[in-house]
Design a protein around this motif. Structure first.
Motif, PDB file in Angstrom:
ATOM      1  N   TYR A 195       8.756  31.369  61.649  1.00  0.00           N
ATOM      2  CA  TYR A 195      10.100  31.579  61.104  1.00  0.00           C
ATOM      3  C   TYR A 195      10.243  30.788  59.818  1.00  0.00           C
ATOM      4  O   TYR A 195       9.628  29.744  59.628  1.00  0.00           O
ATOM      5  N   ARG A 196      11.070  31.314  58.921  1.00  0.00           N
ATOM      6  CA  ARG A 196      11.415  30.632  57.686  1.00  0.00           C
ATOM      7  C   ARG A 196      12.924  30.396  57.662  1.00  0.00           C
ATOM      8  O   ARG A 196      13.704  31.254  58.091  1.00  0.00           O
ATOM      9  N   LEU A 197      13.315  29.251  57.143  1.00  0.00           N
ATOM     10  CA  LEU A 197      14.725  28.912  57.004  1.00  0.00           C
ATOM     11  C   LEU A 197      14.970  28.457  55.573  1.00  0.00           C
ATOM     12  O   LEU A 197      14.342  27.511  55.097  1.00  0.00           O
ATOM     13  N   ALA A 198      15.869  29.157  54.884  1.00  0.00           N
ATOM     14  CA  ALA A 198      16.240  28.801  53.517  1.00  0.00           C
ATOM     15  C   ALA A 198      17.745  28.603  53.458  1.00  0.00           C
ATOM     16  O   ALA A 198      18.481  29.052  54.341  1.00  0.00           O
ATOM     17  N   TRP A 199      18.205  27.956  52.396  1.00  0.00           N
ATOM     18  CA  TRP A 199      19.645  27.712  52.285  1.00  0.00           C
ATOM     19  C   TRP A 199      20.069  27.757  50.823  1.00  0.00           C
ATOM     20  O   TRP A 199      19.290  27.537  49.902  1.00  0.00           O
ATOM     21  N   ALA A 200      21.328  28.057  50.615  1.00  0.00           N
ATOM     22  CA  ALA A 200      21.919  28.172  49.288  1.00  0.00           C
ATOM     23  C   ALA A 200      23.403  27.842  49.426  1.00  0.00           C
ATOM     24  O   ALA A 200      23.937  27.812  50.537  1.00  0.00           O
ATOM     25  N   PRO A 201      24.098  27.616  48.305  1.00  0.00           N
ATOM     26  CA  PRO A 201      25.533  27.329  48.400  1.00  0.00           C
ATOM     27  C   PRO A 201      26.290  28.444  49.115  1.00  0.00           C
ATOM     28  O   PRO A 201      25.947  29.619  49.012  1.00  0.00           O
ATOM     29  N   ASP A 202      27.313  28.050  49.831  1.00  0.00           N
ATOM     30  CA  ASP A 202      28.131  28.987  50.598  1.00  0.00           C
ATOM     31  C   ASP A 202      28.821  29.983  49.676  1.00  0.00           C
ATOM     32  O   ASP A 202      29.262  29.636  48.591  1.00  0.00           O
ATOM     33  N   ARG A 203      28.891  31.239  50.154  1.00  0.00           N
ATOM     34  CA  ARG A 203      29.656  32.269  49.465  1.00  0.00           C
ATOM     35  C   ARG A 203      30.690  32.793  50.450  1.00  0.00           C
ATOM     36  O   ARG A 203      30.323  33.429  51.448  1.00  0.00           O
ATOM     37  N   PRO A 204      31.974  32.503  50.246  1.00  0.00           N
ATOM     38  CA  PRO A 204      33.008  32.893  51.210  1.00  0.00           C
ATOM     39  C   PRO A 204      32.928  34.372  51.566  1.00  0.00           C
ATOM     40  O   PRO A 204      32.702  35.229  50.708  1.00  0.00           O
ATOM     41  N   GLY A 205      33.060  34.644  52.862  1.00  0.00           N
ATOM     42  CA  GLY A 205      33.041  36.031  53.320  1.00  0.00           C
ATOM     43  C   GLY A 205      31.700  36.484  53.828  1.00  0.00           C
ATOM     44  O   GLY A 205      31.591  37.527  54.463  1.00  0.00           O
TER      45      GLY A 205
END
Length: 244
Positions: A195-205
């Protein structure tokens, strides 16, 4: 981005006590509810009596997932709220001007359940207890990936939570359930599903989850066979991907 393999898994919730039940649940999920408690037969009765329900759930899945002859494997125990019911007992005692129970205090701290498990297993290796808000699962996976990068061959990851006491109901920001699950994690490509897990700034909705707490939604994705999942939590968008 981090990547890892899951070599073994286990899970427990009221009404969901074996793998077949969990796989059926992943295909048609529902919010676990009830007061059932794991048998925790691996623990002698004298010691078992000291462990509250949340601890029993977490420790049961860890026993199921860790091989009997494993020793020294790093442990990551992660819970958004921890044993908040014990904390409430302490606060109620203080409000009533009664002396708080030393035992209740000792078992209310966030690392108590991890410590109990390490004592029961006679583990002398590294263990960590953490909380990361709604993104507790992801924070725990980042911690586990760091341990593997530092040379650990495997990490035992335990995710667990219990319903909040009624006094905190107005602060709940996701569905409430009692559950625990465990992964035995290794480096990506260790002969197990990766599995891969990435993250980025939240985008509402984006990444909204309906009907399940964040921690159970990750488990549902893991069991479902879906290729991707996006969740919002703690100001980030968390993107899970199952490697083909």
């Amino acid at each position: 981005m981090i990547g890892f393999s899951v070599k073994e898994w286990s899970a427990w919730a009221p009404g969901l006590v074996d793998r077949d039940a969990w796989r059926a649940w992943a295909a048609a999920p529902w919010l676990p509810a009830g007061d059932d408690t794991p048998a925790l037969a691996e623990v002698p009765a004298m010691q078992r009596r000291r462990i509250e329900r949340l601890g029993r759930m977490a420790i049961q899945t860890a026993f199921w997932c860790q091989q009997a002859d494993d020793s020294g494997i790093p442990l990551v125990f992660a819970s958004r709220h921890g044993d908040v019911a014990r904390s409430m007992e302490l606060l109620e005692a203080l409000a009533a001007e009664e002396p708080p129970s030393p035992t209740t205090f000792g078992l209310s701290v966030h690392n108590a359940i991890a410590a109990l498990y390490s004592i029961l297993r006679r583990e002398r290796g590294n263990y960590t207890a953490l909380a990361g808000g709604m993104a507790t699962v992801e924070a725990a996976c980042v911690e586990a990936a760091g341990l593997i990068a530092d040379g650990a061959l495997e990490v035992l990851l335990v995710i667990y939570d219990a319903p909040l006491p009624a006094v905190y109901a107005d602060f709940a920001d996701e569905p409430d359930a009692g559950f625990a699950w465990c992964w035995r994690i290794a480096a990506e490509g260790a002969g197990a599903p990766a599995y891969r897990l990435a993250w980025a700034p939240d985008r509402p909705g984006e990444g909204a989850v309906a009907g399940l707490p964040h921690g159970l939604e990750v488990l549902r994705f893991f069991l479902s066979g879906e290729s991707e999942l996006t969740l919002a939590g703690e100001g980030s968008m968390w993107r899970w991907r199952r490697n083909a």
